[in-house]
Design an enzyme around this catalytic site. Structure first.
Site, PDB file in Angstrom:
ATOM      1  N   GLU A 117       0.844  -1.205   0.000  1.00  0.00           N
ATOM      2  CA  GLU A 117       0.000   0.000   0.000  1.00  0.00           C
ATOM      3  C   GLU A 117       0.871   1.244   0.000  1.00  0.00           C
ATOM      4  OE1 GLU A 117      -2.374  -0.044   3.536  1.00  0.00           O
ATOM      5  OE2 GLU A 117      -2.993  -2.118   3.228  1.00  0.00           O
ATOM      6  N   LYS A 119       2.300   4.567   1.239  1.00  0.00           N
ATOM      7  CA  LYS A 119       2.330   5.146   2.585  1.00  0.00           C
ATOM      8  C   LYS A 119       2.004   6.626   2.431  1.00  0.00           C
ATOM      9  CE  LYS A 119       5.059   5.103   6.827  1.00  0.00           C
ATOM     10  NZ  LYS A 119       4.947   6.512   7.179  1.00  0.00           N
ATOM     11  N   ASP A 121       1.276  10.437   3.161  1.00  0.00           N
ATOM     12  CA  ASP A 121       1.957  11.362   4.062  1.00  0.00           C
ATOM     13  C   ASP A 121       0.936  12.324   4.656  1.00  0.00           C
ATOM     14  OD1 ASP A 121       4.057  12.274   5.428  1.00  0.00           O
ATOM     15  OD2 ASP A 121       5.033  13.308   3.748  1.00  0.00           O
ATOM     16  N   GLU A 177      -5.670   7.396   6.955  1.00  0.00           N
ATOM     17  CA  GLU A 177      -4.817   8.576   6.925  1.00  0.00           C
ATOM     18  C   GLU A 177      -5.636   9.759   6.417  1.00  0.00           C
ATOM     19  OE1 GLU A 177      -1.835   7.937   8.046  1.00  0.00           O
ATOM     20  OE2 GLU A 177      -0.392   9.395   7.235  1.00  0.00           O
ATOM     21  N   TYR A 229      -7.079   2.419   5.849  1.00  0.00           N
ATOM     22  CA  TYR A 229      -6.108   1.348   5.628  1.00  0.00           C
ATOM     23  C   TYR A 229      -6.202   0.184   6.616  1.00  0.00           C
ATOM     24  CZ  TYR A 229      -3.206   4.226   8.786  1.00  0.00           C
ATOM     25  OH  TYR A 229      -2.726   4.974   9.821  1.00  0.00           O
ATOM     26  N   LYS A 294       2.224  -5.403   4.133  1.00  0.00           N
ATOM     27  CA  LYS A 294       1.529  -6.050   5.260  1.00  0.00           C
ATOM     28  C   LYS A 294       1.248  -7.504   4.893  1.00  0.00           C
ATOM     29  CE  LYS A 294      -0.867  -1.738   6.389  1.00  0.00           C
ATOM     30  NZ  LYS A 294      -2.125  -0.994   6.296  1.00  0.00           N
ATOM     31  N   LYS A 318      10.674   3.300   2.924  1.00  0.00           N
ATOM     32  CA  LYS A 318      10.542   4.720   2.586  1.00  0.00           C
ATOM     33  C   LYS A 318      11.175   5.035   1.229  1.00  0.00           C
ATOM     34  CE  LYS A 318       9.035   6.923   6.485  1.00  0.00           C
ATOM     35  NZ  LYS A 318       9.835   7.888   7.182  1.00  0.00           N
ATOM     36  N   CYS A 412      24.212  44.691 -13.302  1.00  0.00           N
ATOM     37  CA  CYS A 412      24.139  43.336 -13.844  1.00  0.00           C
ATOM     38  C   CYS A 412      25.486  42.626 -13.671  1.00  0.00           C
ATOM     39  CB  CYS A 412      23.770  43.403 -15.330  1.00  0.00           C
ATOM     40  SG  CYS A 412      23.802  41.806 -16.151  1.00  0.00           S
ATOM     41  N   CYS A 415      26.821  42.132 -17.506  1.00  0.00           N
ATOM     42  CA  CYS A 415      27.217  43.202 -18.427  1.00  0.00           C
ATOM     43  C   CYS A 415      27.382  44.548 -17.715  1.00  0.00           C
ATOM     44  CB  CYS A 415      26.215  43.330 -19.567  1.00  0.00           C
ATOM     45  SG  CYS A 415      24.677  44.098 -19.067  1.00  0.00           S
ATOM     46  N   CYS A 430      17.943  43.264 -15.716  1.00  0.00           N
ATOM     47  CA  CYS A 430      19.100  43.944 -16.274  1.00  0.00           C
ATOM     48  C   CYS A 430      18.583  44.805 -17.402  1.00  0.00           C
ATOM     49  CB  CYS A 430      20.082  42.909 -16.805  1.00  0.00           C
ATOM     50  SG  CYS A 430      21.247  43.619 -17.967  1.00  0.00           S
ATOM     51  N   CYS A 436      23.436  42.956 -23.360  1.00  0.00           N
ATOM     52  CA  CYS A 436      23.832  42.001 -22.310  1.00  0.00           C
ATOM     53  C   CYS A 436      24.038  40.600 -22.886  1.00  0.00           C
ATOM     54  CB  CYS A 436      22.759  41.958 -21.230  1.00  0.00           C
ATOM     55  SG  CYS A 436      23.141  40.804 -19.910  1.00  0.00           S
TER      56      CYS A 436
HETATM   57  S1  IVH Z   1      -0.609   0.805   8.800  1.00  0.00           S
HETATM   58  C1  IVH Z   1       0.187  -1.273  12.553  1.00  0.00           C
HETATM   59  N1  IVH Z   1      -0.899   1.676   6.363  1.00  0.00           N
HETATM   60  O1  IVH Z   1       2.303   5.538   8.664  1.00  0.00           O
HETATM   61  C2  IVH Z   1       0.101  -0.552  11.269  1.00  0.00           C
HETATM   62  N2  IVH Z   1       0.011   3.153   7.973  1.00  0.00           N
HETATM   63  O2  IVH Z   1       4.488   4.703  10.820  1.00  0.00           O
HETATM   64  C3  IVH Z   1      -0.095   0.871  11.449  1.00  0.00           C
HETATM   65  N3  IVH Z   1       0.524   5.379   7.125  1.00  0.00           N
HETATM   66  O3  IVH Z   1       0.927   6.287  11.783  1.00  0.00           O
HETATM   67  C4  IVH Z   1      -0.233   1.677  10.273  1.00  0.00           C
HETATM   68  N4  IVH Z   1      -0.157   5.035   5.065  1.00  0.00           N
HETATM   69  O4  IVH Z   1      -0.036   7.465   9.753  1.00  0.00           O
HETATM   70  C5  IVH Z   1      -0.485   1.966   7.600  1.00  0.00           C
HETATM   71  N5  IVH Z   1      -1.245   2.342   4.156  1.00  0.00           N
HETATM   72  C6  IVH Z   1      -0.840   2.629   5.402  1.00  0.00           C
HETATM   73  C7  IVH Z   1      -0.336   3.885   5.758  1.00  0.00           C
HETATM   74  C8  IVH Z   1       0.102   4.111   7.049  1.00  0.00           C
HETATM   75  C9  IVH Z   1       0.355   5.904   5.919  1.00  0.00           C
HETATM   76  C10 IVH Z   1       1.107   6.102   8.278  1.00  0.00           C
HETATM   77  C11 IVH Z   1       0.222   6.103   9.494  1.00  0.00           C
HETATM   78  C12 IVH Z   1       1.034   5.543  10.629  1.00  0.00           C
HETATM   79  C13 IVH Z   1       2.428   5.603  10.065  1.00  0.00           C
HETATM   80  C14 IVH Z   1       3.190   4.394  10.584  1.00  0.00           C
END
Ligand code: IVH
Length: 678
Positions: A117, A119, A121, A177, A229, A294, A318, A412, A415, A430, A436
């Site tokens: 999945e 992640k 932000d 999220e 999620y 996961k 990451k 400038c 020039c 300029c 120039c």
């Molecule tokens: S699972 C036990 N799935 O990442 C599993 N987290 O460091 C807990 N996050 O606090 C989280 N996308 O804010 C999971 N697809 C995703 C996610 C996700 C973003 C963030 C979430 C969590 C942090 C974990």
């Protein structure tokens, strides 16, 4: 209190359901089913009914999404199950090790199925639904206790206030999220800047700041979204066998789940998913900082369990960070091809967004002031995808003593011409223009362009070569090019060389306005060049006019006047003009040798019939020089009709309306009176 009829009660229920459906289509499925205006009508009807019958109000009503202006204090809440965090894999090897550990614990050599999945932000939130209704929303906090943010969460349109469909457990917790999509973030920042407020550094901060608002009406204005999620239910017999299937159920209840989710068998497939997602990262409408793997089977998740605060069945991998801290070691000024002078920060090299960055543009002095950048400052650098690195924020606490202010140079760096900044413009430039070196190619390209002197055959590529080979420095040098020199160039045959020389030759006698336009003075486009030429009549007069005199010309305001003045004030530009004259360029001064006021400004004139001493076009041009608009039809608003021989219906209409009429003799007298020869 009025008794609410069954009919009204039913209509309210119906409206809530329909509006929920449309919200779901729009915000979760990205597939609106009705036009916005129709949605607004339904929404207003519901608002009206609820206002008329307060006893029908309900926390589940979609009207609650607009929020409340009352201030909330975020009460502490204890999570029913702790909200864990994720371990990180920092390399492919660490991911393989994770998979190895999983298989060792499960005592299997078979590949394990993972769900991959994005992640997101943003911020983790927990949502409680009791009998299908949203009852509590909380932040993650320290994982054990968080803050109650129910009022703010209700305003997010992709959060269902009521679960949809069947199969709804008594109590269910959905986690996900909350994030702000990139487009919404940009718009929000533009709006904040307009209101003179501080913009957010990135979408994550914007999402956090928006959720932390005391008034939910403010949160309601912020473009937040929720992506689910995970889910947990009290009655575990209701759980499907896999994480994947549990998310499908969550989706059926009305949540948005991530469309980029994939299943992968074993570590290598996970690494492929990582690369594929990284490729897609920039094109996604929201920010992600990595991928989460996961274990899919929930029974295996159970078996694996947790260590301290992270599950053994999941890991985050990451992506390279898009923001890092570094130090500004200096600021230099670059001159662009249009003369714009741009401050550029020289940075202590830093690895960000997958590359080492040692420069970042500061755009202009307004931006330098907005950020309050000093040399020596520690700053956030951001580089997302192919976007050029940006300085997003200064860390004020880290400013060393004696940090230097950034000042725009007066001359400038290329020039040495004056740098000018016109009031009301962010960009400093300029004023070297034609002279120039930084602006040379652009100046030549413009001079030769079709609307300017139209030198056929002098294209961008050739200009590059001519300048790089040192054969042409200013436009005046074009007239000294020889056939011999040109034919020595790559891919330039004798014939092309001859044609080009002929084309350059033909450009020696331009009319004034074209020549003026060709000089490439800032903001002097075709129309302004024409106005200036017909008002002043000669380059001499234009170059001597002060800013007030220049502003007498229709459509010349203070900015244009400033640009014209500073162009002619530069000795280099005067030298280039002299060099052009020396090279035999003779522009035809416009016919107006005296300054012509515009006595007819604001008037509409009509020409009709045949004139004997001039064409109708010539008469039109003269009248326009005096400021009149020349139209083809007579109306009450017509100021005067010029009637030549055999004038017909237009003259008749003018007489009928009692408008002033001039014959050709009258017209000539008028033109001569204002210094226009015929
Ligand atoms: S699972 C036990 N799935 O990442 C599993 N987290 O460091 C807990 N996050 O606090 C989280 N996308 O804010 C999971 N697809 C995703 C996610 C996700 C973003 C963030 C979430 C969590 C942090 C974990």
């Amino acid at each position: 209190m009025t008794q609410v009829s069954a009919e009204i009660r039913q209509r309210v229920e119906e409206l809530r359901a329909v509006i929920d459906d449309h919200n779901h289509s729009y915000y979760v499925l990205d597939d609106p089913k009705i036009p916005d205006a129709e949605f607004d009508r339904l929404f207003r009807e519901l608002q009206t009914l609820e206002a008329q019958h307060p006893e029908l109000e309900s926390d589940d009503s979609p009207t609650r999404r607009v929020g409340s202006a009352a201030e909330t204090s975020f009460q502490e809440v204890v999570h029913r199950l702790p909200m864990l965090s994720l371990d990180n894999a920092f390399s492919e090897e660490e991911l393989r090790e994770f998979d190895r550990r999983v298989r060792d614990r499960l005592a299997t050599e078979d590949p394990v199925e993972y769900v991959c999945e994005p992640k997101l932000d943003g911020l983790a939130v927990s949502l409680h639904y009791e009998n299908g209704a949203l009852t509590r929303a909380a932040t993650r906090g320290d994982g054990y206790t968080g803050e109650d943010i129910t009022a703010n969460i209700r305003t997010i349109p992709s959060v269902p206030l009521k679960l949809r469909g069947n199969n709804i457990p008594e109590l269910v917790e959905v986690r996900g999220e909350v994030y702000m999509p990139k487009a919404g973030f940009e718009k929000l920042n533009a709006r904040l800047a307009e209101q003179g407020e501080k913009p957010f550094v990135n979408p994550r901060n914007a999402a956090a700041g928006s959720l932390r608002q005391k008034k939910s009406t403010v949160t309601a204005q912020r473009p937040l979204e929720l992506c689910a999620y995970s889910m947990a239910v009290t009655d575990e017999t209701l759980l499907p066998a896999t994480h994947w299937d549990s998310l499908q159920r969550v989706r059926e209840w009305g949540f948005r789940i991530n469309p980029e989710m994939r299943k992968a068998q074993g570590a290598e497939a996970c690494l492929d998913a990582y690369s594929a997602l990284m490729q897609k990262r920039e094109s996604l409408p929201y920010e992600i900082d990595g991928i989460v793997f996961k274990v899919n089977r929930l029974d295996l998740q159970q078996q694996l369990g947790f260590v301290s605060r992270a599950p053994r069945w999941a890991i985050a991998h990451k992506f390279p960070a898009q923001e890092e801290l570094t130090v500004i070691e200096g600021v230099e000024f670059q001159v662009g091809r249009t003369g714009a002078v741009t401050p550029v920060a020289r940075l202590k090299p830093v690895f960000v967004g997958g590359v080492t960055v040692s420069n970042a543009t500061l755009h202009n002095m307004d931006e330098v002031r907005r950020l309050d950048v000093h040399i020596g400052d520690t700053v956030f650098i951001r580089r997302a995808g192919d976007v050029i690195p940006q300085v997003v924020k200064v860390v004020p606490d880290k400013r060393p003593e004696g940090a230097c202010e950034v000042l725009m140079p007066s001359h400038c760096p290329v020039c040495d011409s004056d740098i000018v900044q016109i009031d009301g413009e962010a960009v400093a430039r300029c004023s070297g223009g034609l002279f120039c070196p930084a602006q040379r190619k652009e100046a030549i390209r413009h001079y030769a362009s079709r609307k300017a002197l139209d030198i056929e055959g002098l294209g961008d590529r050739l200009i590059e070569v001519l300048v790089d080979e040192g054969m042409v420095q200013t436009v005046a040098d074009l007239y000294r090019l020889t056939r011999f020199q040109l034919s020595s160039l790559d891919r330039m045959g004798d014939k092309s060389a001859n044609n080009l020389i002929a084309a350059i030759d033909r450009s020696r006698h331009p009319v004034l306005w074209r020549f003026l336009y060709a000089l490439g003075i800032r903001e002097v486009g075709e129309a302004t060049a024409k106005s200036l030429a017909s008002y002043f009549g000669s380059l001499e007069l234009i170059s001597q006019a002060d800013e007030d005199a220049l502003q007498q010309v229709a459509d010349v305001g203070p900015i244009v006047a400033g640009h014209v003045r500073s162009f002619f004030d530069q000795p280099h530009n005067q030298e280039t003009l002299q060099a052009l004259k020396d090279a035999g360029v003779v522009w035809q001064e416009a016919q107006v040798l005296e300054r012509v006021a515009q006595p007819l400004a604001g008037e509409t004139w009509v020409l009709t019939g045949t004139l004997s001493q001039m064409t109708r076009d010539q008469a039109k041009e003269k009248l326009e020089m005096l400021g009149a608009k020349v139209s083809g039809s007579v109306s009450k608003k017509t100021a005067c009709v010029v009637a030549g021989e055999a004038a017909g219906s237009k003259l008749a209409k003018a007489e009928q309306l009692g408008l002033p009429v001039l014959d050709e003799v009258g017209l000539r007298a008028l033109l001569e009176e204002h210094g226009l020869t015929v």
